[in-house]
Scaffold this motif. Structure first.
Motif, PDB file in Angstrom:
ATOM      1  N   LEU A  12       0.820  -1.214   0.000  1.00 56.52           N
ATOM      2  CA  LEU A  12       0.000   0.000   0.000  1.00 56.52           C
ATOM      3  C   LEU A  12       0.854   1.264   0.000  1.00 56.52           C
ATOM      4  N   GLU A  13       2.075   1.185   0.505  1.00 52.97           N
ATOM      5  CA  GLU A  13       2.955   2.348   0.506  1.00 52.97           C
ATOM      6  C   GLU A  13       3.434   2.699  -0.907  1.00 52.97           C
ATOM      7  N   SER A  14       3.279   1.759  -1.826  1.00 55.32           N
ATOM      8  CA  SER A  14       3.769   1.987  -3.179  1.00 55.32           C
ATOM      9  C   SER A  14       2.739   2.677  -4.076  1.00 55.32           C
ATOM     10  N   LEU A  15       1.498   2.804  -3.618  1.00 57.52           N
ATOM     11  CA  LEU A  15       0.432   3.307  -4.477  1.00 57.52           C
ATOM     12  C   LEU A  15       0.576   4.802  -4.743  1.00 57.52           C
ATOM     13  N   LEU A  16       0.178   5.206  -5.934  1.00 57.20           N
ATOM     14  CA  LEU A  16       0.108   6.618  -6.291  1.00 57.20           C
ATOM     15  C   LEU A  16      -1.306   7.134  -6.038  1.00 57.20           C
ATOM     16  N   PRO A  17      -1.493   8.461  -6.005  1.00 55.47           N
ATOM     17  CA  PRO A  17      -2.840   9.002  -5.786  1.00 55.47           C
ATOM     18  C   PRO A  17      -3.862   8.400  -6.751  1.00 55.47           C
ATOM     19  N   ALA A  18      -5.084   8.250  -6.258  1.00 57.61           N
ATOM     20  CA  ALA A  18      -6.134   7.578  -7.011  1.00 57.61           C
ATOM     21  C   ALA A  18      -6.543   8.365  -8.249  1.00 57.61           C
ATOM     22  N   VAL A  19      -7.067   7.643  -9.228  1.00 49.68           N
ATOM     23  CA  VAL A  19      -7.667   8.250 -10.409  1.00 49.68           C
ATOM     24  C   VAL A  19      -9.138   7.829 -10.471  1.00 49.68           C
ATOM     25  N   SER A  20      -9.900   8.531 -11.286  1.00 50.83           N
ATOM     26  CA  SER A  20     -11.334   8.280 -11.400  1.00 50.83           C
ATOM     27  C   SER A  20     -11.649   7.594 -12.727  1.00 50.83           C
ATOM     28  N   LEU A  21     -12.898   7.155 -12.855  1.00 55.62           N
ATOM     29  CA  LEU A  21     -13.346   6.584 -14.123  1.00 55.62           C
ATOM     30  C   LEU A  21     -13.247   7.602 -15.250  1.00 55.62           C
ATOM     31  N   GLU A  22     -13.522   8.855 -14.934  1.00 59.09           N
ATOM     32  CA  GLU A  22     -13.400   9.896 -15.951  1.00 59.09           C
ATOM     33  C   GLU A  22     -11.953  10.076 -16.377  1.00 59.09           C
ATOM     34  N   ASP A  23     -11.022  10.009 -15.426  1.00 59.25           N
ATOM     35  CA  ASP A  23      -9.599  10.082 -15.769  1.00 59.25           C
ATOM     36  C   ASP A  23      -9.222   8.947 -16.725  1.00 59.25           C
ATOM     37  N   ILE A  24      -9.716   7.763 -16.428  1.00 56.37           N
ATOM     38  CA  ILE A  24      -9.411   6.600 -17.267  1.00 56.37           C
ATOM     39  C   ILE A  24     -10.031   6.753 -18.643  1.00 56.37           C
ATOM     40  N   HIS A  25     -11.254   7.275 -18.685  1.00 54.67           N
ATOM     41  CA  HIS A  25     -11.922   7.509 -19.968  1.00 54.67           C
ATOM     42  C   HIS A  25     -11.125   8.503 -20.809  1.00 54.67           C
ATOM     43  N   GLN A  26     -10.648   9.583 -20.197  1.00 54.00           N
ATOM     44  CA  GLN A  26      -9.855  10.568 -20.930  1.00 54.00           C
ATOM     45  C   GLN A  26      -8.539   9.963 -21.402  1.00 54.00           C
ATOM     46  N   PHE A  27      -7.960   9.092 -20.588  1.00 55.25           N
ATOM     47  CA  PHE A  27      -6.741   8.411 -21.000  1.00 55.25           C
ATOM     48  C   PHE A  27      -7.002   7.532 -22.222  1.00 55.25           C
ATOM     49  N   GLU A  28      -8.122   6.821 -22.228  1.00 57.12           N
ATOM     50  CA  GLU A  28      -8.461   5.978 -23.378  1.00 57.12           C
ATOM     51  C   GLU A  28      -8.631   6.816 -24.643  1.00 57.12           C
ATOM     52  N   ILE A  29      -9.245   7.985 -24.513  1.00 53.58           N
ATOM     53  CA  ILE A  29      -9.423   8.862 -25.671  1.00 53.58           C
ATOM     54  C   ILE A  29      -8.065   9.317 -26.212  1.00 53.58           C
ATOM     55  N   LYS A  30      -7.185   9.779 -25.318  1.00 51.64           N
ATOM     56  CA  LYS A  30      -5.867  10.257 -25.744  1.00 51.64           C
ATOM     57  C   LYS A  30      -5.049   9.138 -26.368  1.00 51.64           C
ATOM     58  N   THR A  31      -5.129   7.943 -25.789  1.00 55.17           N
ATOM     59  CA  THR A  31      -4.364   6.818 -26.321  1.00 55.17           C
ATOM     60  C   THR A  31      -4.924   6.371 -27.663  1.00 55.17           C
ATOM     61  N   SER A  32      -6.239   6.416 -27.808  1.00 60.20           N
ATOM     62  CA  SER A  32      -6.856   6.090 -29.098  1.00 60.20           C
ATOM     63  C   SER A  32      -6.408   7.089 -30.170  1.00 60.20           C
ATOM     64  N   ASN A  33      -6.339   8.360 -29.815  1.00 59.26           N
ATOM     65  CA  ASN A  33      -5.874   9.374 -30.765  1.00 59.26           C
ATOM     66  C   ASN A  33      -4.410   9.126 -31.140  1.00 59.26           C
ATOM     67  N   TYR A  34      -3.619   8.730 -30.170  1.00 58.78           N
ATOM     68  CA  TYR A  34      -2.195   8.463 -30.420  1.00 58.78           C
ATOM     69  C   TYR A  34      -2.032   7.340 -31.432  1.00 58.78           C
ATOM     70  N   PHE A  35      -2.782   6.253 -31.252  1.00 54.60           N
ATOM     71  CA  PHE A  35      -2.654   5.094 -32.131  1.00 54.60           C
ATOM     72  C   PHE A  35      -3.544   5.177 -33.367  1.00 54.60           C
ATOM     73  N   GLU A  36      -4.434   6.182 -33.396  1.00 60.91           N
ATOM     74  CA  GLU A  36      -5.404   6.302 -34.486  1.00 60.91           C
ATOM     75  C   GLU A  36      -6.230   5.029 -34.610  1.00 60.91           C
TER      76      GLU A  36
END
Length: 208
Positions: A12-36
């Motif tokens: 548990l000491e190794s964990l980074l601050p939490a992210v949300s479902l919206e954060d993950i959704h935005q990451f998927e959008i950016k990664t999709s744009n990167y790979f087209e």
């Protein structure tokens, strides 16, 4: 218990601050744009991000198809690779040549996809490989190495991505050498186990 709920016994000491479902959704959008191409993360990985973002699992070992035991040294994170306001201050300088502004960002998926010595050769390995963890490198803990081997999701075929290993060193000589370890991330989770007592690699650095 389904695969998305498997307890990997994270430090548990190794964990980074939490992210949300919206954060993950935005990451998927950016990664999709990167790979087209549309990139949809497996539900099981989304659950790991939501509850154990960027952490070090206690069940960190897996067996490759040739019987060799490999080890996850740390899961990647989805923070902004050039700096993220969610990271606690002060920054922790990276010791790696060409590293990020903060060592915690060295393990950001976006940073690995943007850094030339990874991105060019990931592309040459067939493209559509999304790093999700750093793994042992030539018998050493990847978190002690300047160059890291990667565990990736392979989106080169339609349907759910498979899980593969990618070697930083071997990609210089044979870009296409990637090794499949599971048909899906959910299946991969069921194969993780604690490292044997005689396993030579420890995991006791960079707990941030």
């Amino acid at each position: 218990m389904n695969n998305a709920e498997i307890n990997l016994e994270y430090n548990l000491e190794s964990l980074l601050p939490a992210v949300s479902l919206e954060d993950i959704h935005q990451f998927e959008i950016k990664t999709s744009n990167y790979f087209e191409q549309k990139i949809k993360l497996p539900d099981e990985l989304i659950q790991q991000f939501l509850h154990y973002h960027g952490g070090i699992p206690g069940k960190q070992c897996f067996q490759s198809l040739d019987g060799k035991i490999r080890m996850i040294c740390r899961f990647c994170n989805i923070f902004k690779p050039l700096g993220d306001e969610r990271l606690p201050q002060p920054p922790i300088p990276s010791w790696r040549p060409g590293g990020a502004s903060d060592v915690r960002l060295d393990y950001t998926i976006g940073f690995l996809l943007a850094r030339f010595d990874y991105s060019d050769r990931l592309y040459e390995s067939g493209g559509l490989l999304v790093p999700i963890a750093v793994i042992d490198t030539a018998g050493h803990n990847a978190r002690e190495m300047s160059e890291m081997n990667l565990l990736c999701l392979d989106y080169r075929k339609p349907g759910e991505p498979s899980v593969v290993t990618w070697s930083f060193e071997m990609s210089w000589h044979d870009p296409e050498e990637i090794v499949k370890v599971a048909d899906s991330f959910g299946e991969f989770l069921t194969r993780l186990f604690k490292h044997p007592d005689d396993f030579p690699i420890t995991n006791e650095c960079e707990h941030f």
